[in-house]
Design an enzyme around this catalytic site. Structure first.
Site, mmCIF file in Angstrom:
data_model
loop_
_atom_site.group_PDB
_atom_site.id
_atom_site.type_symbol
_atom_site.label_atom_id
_atom_site.label_comp_id
_atom_site.label_asym_id
_atom_site.label_seq_id
_atom_site.Cartn_x
_atom_site.Cartn_y
_atom_site.Cartn_z
ATOM 1 N N ARG A 197 10.990 -1.167 11.004
ATOM 2 C CA ARG A 197 9.870 -0.924 11.919
ATOM 3 C C ARG A 197 9.819 -1.981 13.018
ATOM 4 O O ARG A 197 10.026 -3.171 12.772
ATOM 5 C CB ARG A 197 8.549 -0.918 11.126
ATOM 6 N N ARG A 237 -10.179 0.549 8.337
ATOM 7 C CA ARG A 237 -9.697 -0.791 8.623
ATOM 8 C C ARG A 237 -10.742 -1.638 9.358
ATOM 9 O O ARG A 237 -10.460 -2.790 9.702
ATOM 10 C CB ARG A 237 -8.471 -0.673 9.522
ATOM 11 N N ARG A 264 11.775 -5.172 4.936
ATOM 12 C CA ARG A 264 11.460 -3.762 4.673
ATOM 13 C C ARG A 264 12.363 -2.821 5.477
ATOM 14 O O ARG A 264 12.654 -3.062 6.637
ATOM 15 C CB ARG A 264 9.999 -3.477 5.052
ATOM 16 N N ARG A 310 -0.586 -9.130 13.030
ATOM 17 C CA ARG A 310 -1.200 -8.129 12.138
ATOM 18 C C ARG A 310 -2.016 -8.820 11.051
ATOM 19 O O ARG A 310 -3.078 -8.344 10.665
ATOM 20 C CB ARG A 310 -0.111 -7.242 11.536
ATOM 21 N N LYS A 356 0.835 -1.213 0.000
ATOM 22 C CA LYS A 356 0.000 0.000 0.000
ATOM 23 C C LYS A 356 0.869 1.264 0.000
ATOM 24 O O LYS A 356 0.668 2.154 -0.825
ATOM 25 C CB LYS A 356 -0.942 0.009 1.223
#
Ligand code: AP5
Length: 216
Positions: A158, A86, A125, A169, A13
């Protein structure tokens, strides 16, 4: 143009939003980025959000709706919402705010990707805490290892990108967020389904093609 980008954690996203805003000159309103900025600033909202984010749970709907409606109010050029709504409660809150402002969402970009692809994307990431640019240690390397290409400085990993929190998640996504697509389907919204298992540039091409067709 006003867009919503939906998809599980790691669907791409943030990556696709950066490209969408460059092409269509709209604002990128990422609920995750706004929450991380609130945390970095040590605000009340940031403190309230911290525990939820660190465990991979959702921050309470009322806090998120207020935060995002405030962000939308300043984006007169249009926007792409990333990570919001969400839950169906958030989607209803968004509908109310849009009706009050006399605005509507033009389309929902729905990034579809299998859970099996998510973990390596998330653990590899690296992000820029200043400009929000997103990289990957294998598939989207910065020009200089560990540094943002835009000269902002060091990239970070992160805290919620550990295998355990990513698992939570994903669970949260399936339990609470996947239903948001059904909510918009039942309202007859324009939903643009995109195969987000493809390479990043292929995903971008598919997104741009569908968005360009909207205006024809
Ligand atoms: P948030 O920051 O929104 O995280 P998320 O939705 O879990 O999504 P991510 O940002 O992790 O992934 P992404 O889809 O943007 O992927 P990216 O482009 O970075 O939320 C964090 C937390 O905040 C939540 O857990 C919650 O606690 C809270 N929160 C936020 N919004 C909330 C809300 N509305 N309500 C309640 N709580 C909320 O890509 C990931 C990696 O994959 C990158 O390294 C990238 O290079 C790579 N990649 C991307 N696309 C591809 C591709 N096609 N092929 C290969 N690699 C790819």
């Amino acid at each position: 143009m006003r867009l919503i980008l939906l998809g599980p954690p790691g669907a791409g996203k943030g990556t696709q939003c950066k490209r969408i805003i460059d092409k269509y000159h709209i604002a990128h309103l990422s609920s995750g980025d706004i929450l991380r900025a609130e945390r970095a600033a040590g605000s009340d909202l940031g403190k309230k959000a911290q525990g939820y984010m660190d465990s991979g749970a959702l921050v309470p709907d009322n806090l998120i709706i207020d935060m995002m409606v405030k962000a939308m109010t300043g984006a007169s050029q249009g926007y792409v919402l990333d990570g919001f709504p969400r839950t169906t409660v958030q989607a209803e809150g968004l509908d109310k705010a849009l009706a009050k402002a006399g605005e509507k969402i033009n389309a929902i970009v729905n990034l579809i990707v299998d859970d099996a692809l998510i973990l390596p994307r998330m653990t590899g990431r690296r992000s820029c805490p200043k400009c929000g640019a997103v990289y990957h240690i294998l598939t989207l390397k910065p020009k200089v290892e560990g540094k943002c290409d835009k000269g902002c400085g060091d990239l970070v990993q992160r805290a919620d990108d550990t295998p355990e929190v990513v698992g939570n998640r994903l669970k949260t996504y399936h339990q609470q967020t996947a239903a948001v697509v059904g909510y918009y389907k039942s309202k007859g919204a324009v939903i643009l389904d995109i195969d987000a298992a493809q390479e990043i540039d292929q995903v971008t091409k598919a997104v741009f093609q569908k968005l360009d067709n909207l205006n024809k």
